[in-house]
Each structure stands twice: as C-alpha cells, then as structure tokens.
Scaffold this motif. Structure first.
Motif, mmCIF file in Angstrom:
data_model
loop_
_atom_site.group_PDB
_atom_site.id
_atom_site.type_symbol
_atom_site.label_atom_id
_atom_site.label_comp_id
_atom_site.label_asym_id
_atom_site.label_seq_id
_atom_site.Cartn_x
_atom_site.Cartn_y
_atom_site.Cartn_z
ATOM 1 N N GLY A 316 41.081 27.457 30.112
ATOM 2 C CA GLY A 316 41.268 27.976 30.734
ATOM 3 C C GLY A 316 41.373 29.618 30.743
ATOM 4 N N PHE A 317 41.730 29.723 31.863
ATOM 5 C CA PHE A 317 41.973 31.521 32.274
ATOM 6 C C PHE A 317 42.793 32.245 32.181
ATOM 7 C CE2 PHE A 317 39.338 34.560 35.399
ATOM 8 C CZ PHE A 317 39.851 35.639 34.291
ATOM 9 N N ASP A 318 43.194 33.107 31.067
ATOM 10 C CA ASP A 318 44.499 33.550 31.856
ATOM 11 C C ASP A 318 43.605 35.545 32.977
ATOM 12 O OD1 ASP A 318 46.695 34.572 31.587
ATOM 13 O OD2 ASP A 318 46.831 35.175 29.970
ATOM 14 N N VAL A 319 43.474 34.852 33.424
ATOM 15 C CA VAL A 319 43.313 36.572 34.535
ATOM 16 C C VAL A 319 43.922 37.288 34.702
ATOM 17 C CG1 VAL A 319 42.916 36.940 37.273
ATOM 18 C CG2 VAL A 319 43.012 34.408 36.951
ATOM 19 N N ARG A 320 45.284 37.944 34.781
ATOM 20 C CA ARG A 320 45.404 38.950 33.970
ATOM 21 C C ARG A 320 47.240 39.386 33.188
ATOM 22 N NH1 ARG A 320 45.335 38.633 39.100
ATOM 23 N NH2 ARG A 320 43.718 40.776 39.844
ATOM 24 N N ARG A 321 47.773 40.300 32.941
ATOM 25 C CA ARG A 321 48.781 40.246 32.573
ATOM 26 C C ARG A 321 49.818 40.718 33.681
ATOM 27 N NH1 ARG A 321 49.616 43.891 27.163
ATOM 28 N NH2 ARG A 321 51.894 42.711 27.643
ATOM 29 N N GLN A 322 51.353 40.385 33.406
ATOM 30 C CA GLN A 322 51.979 40.443 34.309
ATOM 31 C C GLN A 322 51.981 42.488 34.283
ATOM 32 O OE1 GLN A 322 52.786 38.917 32.123
ATOM 33 N NE2 GLN A 322 54.261 37.647 32.408
ATOM 34 N N GLU A 323 51.624 43.179 34.029
ATOM 35 C CA GLU A 323 51.557 44.570 34.050
ATOM 36 C C GLU A 323 50.241 44.720 34.428
ATOM 37 O OE1 GLU A 323 52.561 43.263 31.326
ATOM 38 O OE2 GLU A 323 55.145 43.582 31.552
ATOM 39 N N GLY A 324 48.918 43.565 34.956
ATOM 40 C CA GLY A 324 47.262 44.387 35.601
ATOM 41 C C GLY A 324 48.269 45.173 36.307
ATOM 42 N N ARG A 325 46.794 45.611 37.346
ATOM 43 C CA ARG A 325 46.239 46.905 38.358
ATOM 44 C C ARG A 325 45.326 45.273 39.198
ATOM 45 N NH1 ARG A 325 47.427 51.936 37.945
ATOM 46 N NH2 ARG A 325 44.907 51.803 39.293
ATOM 47 N N GLY A 326 45.972 46.069 40.287
ATOM 48 C CA GLY A 326 44.640 45.337 41.390
ATOM 49 C C GLY A 326 44.167 46.015 41.971
ATOM 50 N N ALA A 327 43.099 47.320 41.137
ATOM 51 C CA ALA A 327 41.973 47.739 41.787
ATOM 52 C C ALA A 327 41.198 46.761 42.367
ATOM 53 C CB ALA A 327 41.999 48.682 40.612
ATOM 54 N N GLU A 328 40.442 45.881 42.140
ATOM 55 C CA GLU A 328 39.637 45.480 42.702
ATOM 56 C C GLU A 328 39.584 45.193 44.239
ATOM 57 O OE1 GLU A 328 42.631 41.887 40.785
ATOM 58 O OE2 GLU A 328 41.792 44.137 40.377
ATOM 59 N N LEU A 329 41.021 45.686 44.335
ATOM 60 C CA LEU A 329 41.081 45.162 46.241
ATOM 61 C C LEU A 329 40.849 46.295 46.545
ATOM 62 C CD1 LEU A 329 44.990 43.875 46.114
ATOM 63 C CD2 LEU A 329 42.598 41.925 46.425
ATOM 64 N N GLN A 330 40.560 47.655 46.163
ATOM 65 C CA GLN A 330 39.827 49.384 46.731
ATOM 66 C C GLN A 330 38.972 49.031 46.690
ATOM 67 O OE1 GLN A 330 42.646 51.731 43.853
ATOM 68 N NE2 GLN A 330 43.704 52.285 45.796
ATOM 69 N N GLU A 331 38.241 48.289 46.029
ATOM 70 C CA GLU A 331 36.625 48.136 45.147
ATOM 71 C C GLU A 331 36.396 47.203 46.124
ATOM 72 O OE1 GLU A 331 36.866 48.081 41.092
ATOM 73 O OE2 GLU A 331 37.032 49.317 40.356
ATOM 74 N N ASP A 332 36.474 45.473 46.969
ATOM 75 C CA ASP A 332 36.018 45.344 47.662
ATOM 76 C C ASP A 332 36.366 45.217 49.253
ATOM 77 O OD1 ASP A 332 36.401 43.471 49.194
ATOM 78 O OD2 ASP A 332 36.118 41.456 46.749
ATOM 79 N N PRO A 333 34.869 45.296 49.813
ATOM 80 C CA PRO A 333 34.755 45.513 51.374
ATOM 81 C C PRO A 333 35.963 44.706 51.814
ATOM 82 C CG PRO A 333 32.902 45.545 50.097
ATOM 83 C CD PRO A 333 33.636 45.474 48.910
ATOM 84 N N GLU A 334 35.990 43.761 51.763
ATOM 85 C CA GLU A 334 37.088 42.963 52.753
ATOM 86 C C GLU A 334 38.632 43.258 52.521
ATOM 87 O OE1 GLU A 334 38.621 38.009 52.985
ATOM 88 O OE2 GLU A 334 36.642 38.724 51.451
ATOM 89 N N TYR A 335 38.847 43.663 51.574
ATOM 90 C CA TYR A 335 40.184 44.494 51.228
ATOM 91 C C TYR A 335 40.511 45.804 51.608
ATOM 92 C CZ TYR A 335 40.396 39.571 50.023
ATOM 93 O OH TYR A 335 41.139 38.565 49.694
#
Length: 500
Positions: A316-335
């Motif tokens: 099992g993998f708990d990817v992120r908490r509810q209070e997490g962030r989505g900064a990876e989208l700003q770092e990904d060239p696709e998004y």
C-alpha cells in the motif's frame, strides 16, 4: 546400455531431484513470490487523498475498449483491456458513522473507513477506527496459506509506504499515537491501532534490500549456472523418456513442465536486483509539498522490485495527505504552463474552490470566481492523471510479466469531489493482470444516482457499498471464503456485477 523399467530411485535421480535440487535451492528465496499464495496473486493499493474532479475521471460509456479512457486515465491506454473503472462506490462505514460528534459523511474521516469497513470512534480525545484494513486481512491470509502448505511465507506480510518523513512528522504522523494525523491513514493493523508505515521509498529501500548483498554480476552468474543445469536435465530426461512405461512418462512430462516453468522464473532473477532510486532529497516533510516526482517514482520502483523478489504479496502507498500540495504539477513540463503564476497549490484550499452550487453545505469558498473553480477542477484532474502516468511508467511497465499477469492494483480516494468532501461516489480504478480473471475489465461500471456536484447528501440510490469492494478484493486474491470485511452489520458479499 540399460534396458527395461527404471527403478524409482533412478527415475528421481535422472529427474534432478537429487542433483538439481541442491543447486537450485540457492535461488528459492529469490523466487518466493511463486509460492506466496493462491494463484501467486499480489495486491497493490494506491491511495490519493481529497478526491478528484469526477467530470474528467468518469468515462463517457461503459465500453472502454470502444470509446476509450477518460482524461485522467489516458496514461493507462496501453493497459486499456486490463482496466475496470468503478463509479458509484460509497464508503458505507463513513456515511453511516454514528459516533458522538461525528455526522454522517464525515469527509476526511472517510480515509480510515474506506479499507476497514468500520466507523470512526473516539478513544479519549482521539479519532480511531476498528481495523484491520483489507490489506492486513489479505496479508495475514497469505501468510496462513503458506504455512498450511508447508511453504515459507513472504518476509513482509504487508509493505506499506507513506510520504517521506520530515521534521514536522512528530506531531502529524499516522504512526504516532495522539498525533494530529493518526486518524488520517488508510491502513489499520488492528482495532484502534493504525498500521506502521515505512516512511518514504528511501527508508523502505534500506529496510527491504540492504541485506541482499548480491550484485547484478553475481546474479547473472547464478542465472547462467542454474540455466545450464536445467538445460542438461531437460536434455537427459528427454533422452530417457522413451525407455519409460506410460505411468512414469506422464510423471516425467509433468516434471519437465515444472522445469520449463522454473526456467521462466529464472529469467526474472535480474528483477531482484535492488533498483537505483538515488538518494533522498533534502527537506521532505509530512505535507508532501516537495520532491513528489522523486518520491512517487521511487516508491513505485521499490514496490515493483519487492513484488518481483517475493518480499511481499500485499503493498500500500499513501501518496499524500489531504493537506498536501500539488507543486509537482508546476515542475512537470506537461502541466507547468497551466499553473504558471498560480500561488495556491494547496490541496485542501483548492478543493473548497471546486463546487458550483452546494454553497455553505459543503464548506465551499463563496468568493471563488468561475476561473478559480475551473482551475481547481483542472488541478484535481491533473493530479490523478499525473499519478496514473507514474503508475504506468514506474510500476506496471517495470514489473516482470509473471508478476503483472497475476496482480491487482487499486487506485482510489476516500472522497469523490474534494470540494464536497463527500464519501459518496468515491473514485476507484482497478488494474487486473491477464491471469487473474476475477473482475470484468475493459469496461466501466456505474451505480447510484449522484451527479457530480450534489454528491454529498444522503440519497435513495447511493450506489454500491465499499464493503462489497473489499470482499471482492479478498475473492480476487483467492480467499473466496471471506464474506464480509469490517462491521458485519454493513453489506456483505462481493460486487457481483463487476465479476467476469
């Protein structure tokens, strides 16, 4: 030249039971996955908190093969015929919670309810659940099955990985009693006891593979040596087959088939080389707001190798908490272009911009503009799609065929729309390997009568209860005697409509 019927001892010796077994035994720990449970099946649960945008998650029709995958699932196109999308699962134990001070449809509290099938309870001032979760149940049954068969169980009953641990985690980690995050975990070991997590892929890597001590060159040497032994055995046994009576020919044929199967498994021995996941980046904390690309990719690599090496059958993998962030989208060239200049990448904050019509009923931000709402919905759609891409590239593509063909992957969230904080109509996507054959794949299932934006209120037709999904996962893993998971007062039995 020998003539006449072979003695049983001669037959066994020629079959390699004496000479081959000793040479092959050294590889058996590496191949433990082949004996770990019914059908050699493995289960991986990927939990993404705070829901998604159900509009672009939901397929247009039930026929995925003809009509294709929706936006958030597009990265899985190569595995289209292995995908089942379950639309209309409601977390029954969350929406029927009757704990003091906890209204039905508790939102964040649904995280602990989804895999346990139990309701939230108070232990003093703490919110807890009456576990265990389904991953623990299946892990125990795999272990029990191995012991009953006289086999060695996998060294790890259930592999669970959380976000990489950081300086804030002493106050917020699910495995710290009394912490702020103790109730915000999918995984529960026992009633009132959350399951321990390996904090991040780098810590998990050290825990799982530090003792392997065998480099890739040595593994290749062993593979070559053992393959030559099997080649010699196969050739010799084929030569003597003509001298056997029918009864022993049948046994020899079965043994030769076993040798061929072992050869196929030996071809995967290099997969047991621990992956190069690099070193842990600095400043990774519980809020999951940095280095998410590295964390997610490395975690999928670790789990893929653990499955291939027989370290465990359940992960099992708990990817992120509810209070997490989505900064990876700003770092990904696709998004990146979509979020250029956006300063609020907070999951929880963006969620409250999503709803259109529910107003104060679901805590939405009444001041959000139409552009804010559209951006929030895109934000959640892209987060699910981003995870699907890494799941495909770093897990499904990475595991050897014999693992992927016998594996079930569940990608799910405890909420539907993050803005409504609803535990009704939660998104569940399933990958099923070619040899499992339990779920009907290549299609989507739709239950219930909830629309996208008004999915937080009780309804006469809520869909299928989550406890049936949990039973189906047990059955898909080969444990068909399990008829209920969680509180027996809730629905029992599997999701029969989704069965092949």
């Amino acid at each position: 030249m020998r003539s006449g019927r072979w003695s049983r001892r001669d037959f066994l010796r020629a079959s390699g039971v004496f000479s081959g077994a000793a040479l092959l035994s050294g590889l058996m720990p590496k191949l433990r996955a082949s004996a770990a449970g019914p059908g050699t099946r493995q289960l991986f649960f990927v939990g993404c908190s705070q829901g998604t945008d159900m509009v672009t998650w939901r397929p247009e029709s039930s026929d995925l093969v003809t009509d294709g995958l929706p936006y958030q699932h597009e990265p899985l196109q190569d595995y289209l015929q292995n995908i089942a999308i379950l639309d209309g699962i409601y977390s029954i134990s969350a929406v029927q919670s009757d704990s003091e001070g906890m209204p039905p449809n508790g939102g964040h509290e649904g995280k602990g309810a989804l895999l346990t099938g139990t309701t939230v309870r108070y232990a003093g001032d703490l919110l807890v659940y009456n576990g265990p979760s389904v991953d623990e149940i299946i892990g125990r049954r795999v272990e029990q099955h191995c012991l009953e068969m006289g086999e060695i169980p996998p060294p790890m009953r259930t592999l669970r990985i959380g976000r990489a641990k950081g300086p804030m985690d002493s106050d917020n980690a699910p495995d710290v009693p009394g912490s702020n995050g103790a109730w915000q975990t999918f995984f529960w070991q026992d009633p009132l006891v959350s399951a321990p997590l390996l904090w991040g892929p780098w810590f998990a890597y050290e825990a799982l593979f530090a003792s392997f001590g065998v480099g890739e060159d040595e593994l290749r040497r062993l593979r070559t040596k053992q393959a030559s032994v099997l080649d010699a055995l196969t050739g010799e046994l084929g030569r003597v087959r003509g001298e056997l009576v029918t009864e022993d020919k049948d046994r020899l044929d079965a043994h030769l088939e076993g040798i061929r199967e072992l050869e196929n498994k030996l071809d995967t021995i290099i997969e047991c080389t621990p992956p190069d996941i690099g070193t842990s980046p600095d400043h990774i904390g519980t809020w999951s707001n940095t280095h998410m690309n590295e964390v997610v990719r490395a975690t999928f690599q670790v789990v893929a190798t653990a499955f291939a090496c027989g370290v465990t059958n359940v992960a099992g993998f708990d990817v992120r908490r509810q209070e997490g962030r989505g900064a990876e989208l700003q770092e990904d060239p696709e998004y990146a272009a979509t979020y250029e200049g956006v300063t609020n990448m907070d999951l929880h904050g963006q969620a409250h911009n999503m709803p259109v019509s529910c107003g104060a009923n679901c805590g939405s931000n009444a001041d959000a503009t139409a552009e804010d709402r559209a951006l929030a919905r895109q934000f959640y759609a892209d987060l699910w799609r981003w995870t699907s891409t890494r799941l495909k590239e770093n897990f499904l593509d990475a595991v050897p065929d014999f693992v992927r063909d016998n594996m079930i992957v569940v990608h799910a969230s405890e909420m539907s729309e993050g803005g409504t904080h609803s535990n009704y109509n939660v998104p569940v996507t399933i990958f099923q390997g070619d040899d499992v054959g339990y779920f009907e794949t290549g299609r989507a299932f739709k239950w219930g009568a909830f629309d996208v934006f008004e999915n937080f209120r009780p309804h006469d037709d809520p869909g299928q209860p989550s406890t049936k999904l949990l039973v189906s996962l047990c059955h898909a893993m080969g444990f068909e005697d399990i008829e209920s998971v969680g509180d027996p007062a809730f629905a029992s039995g599997p999701l029969t409509e989704a069965m092949a």
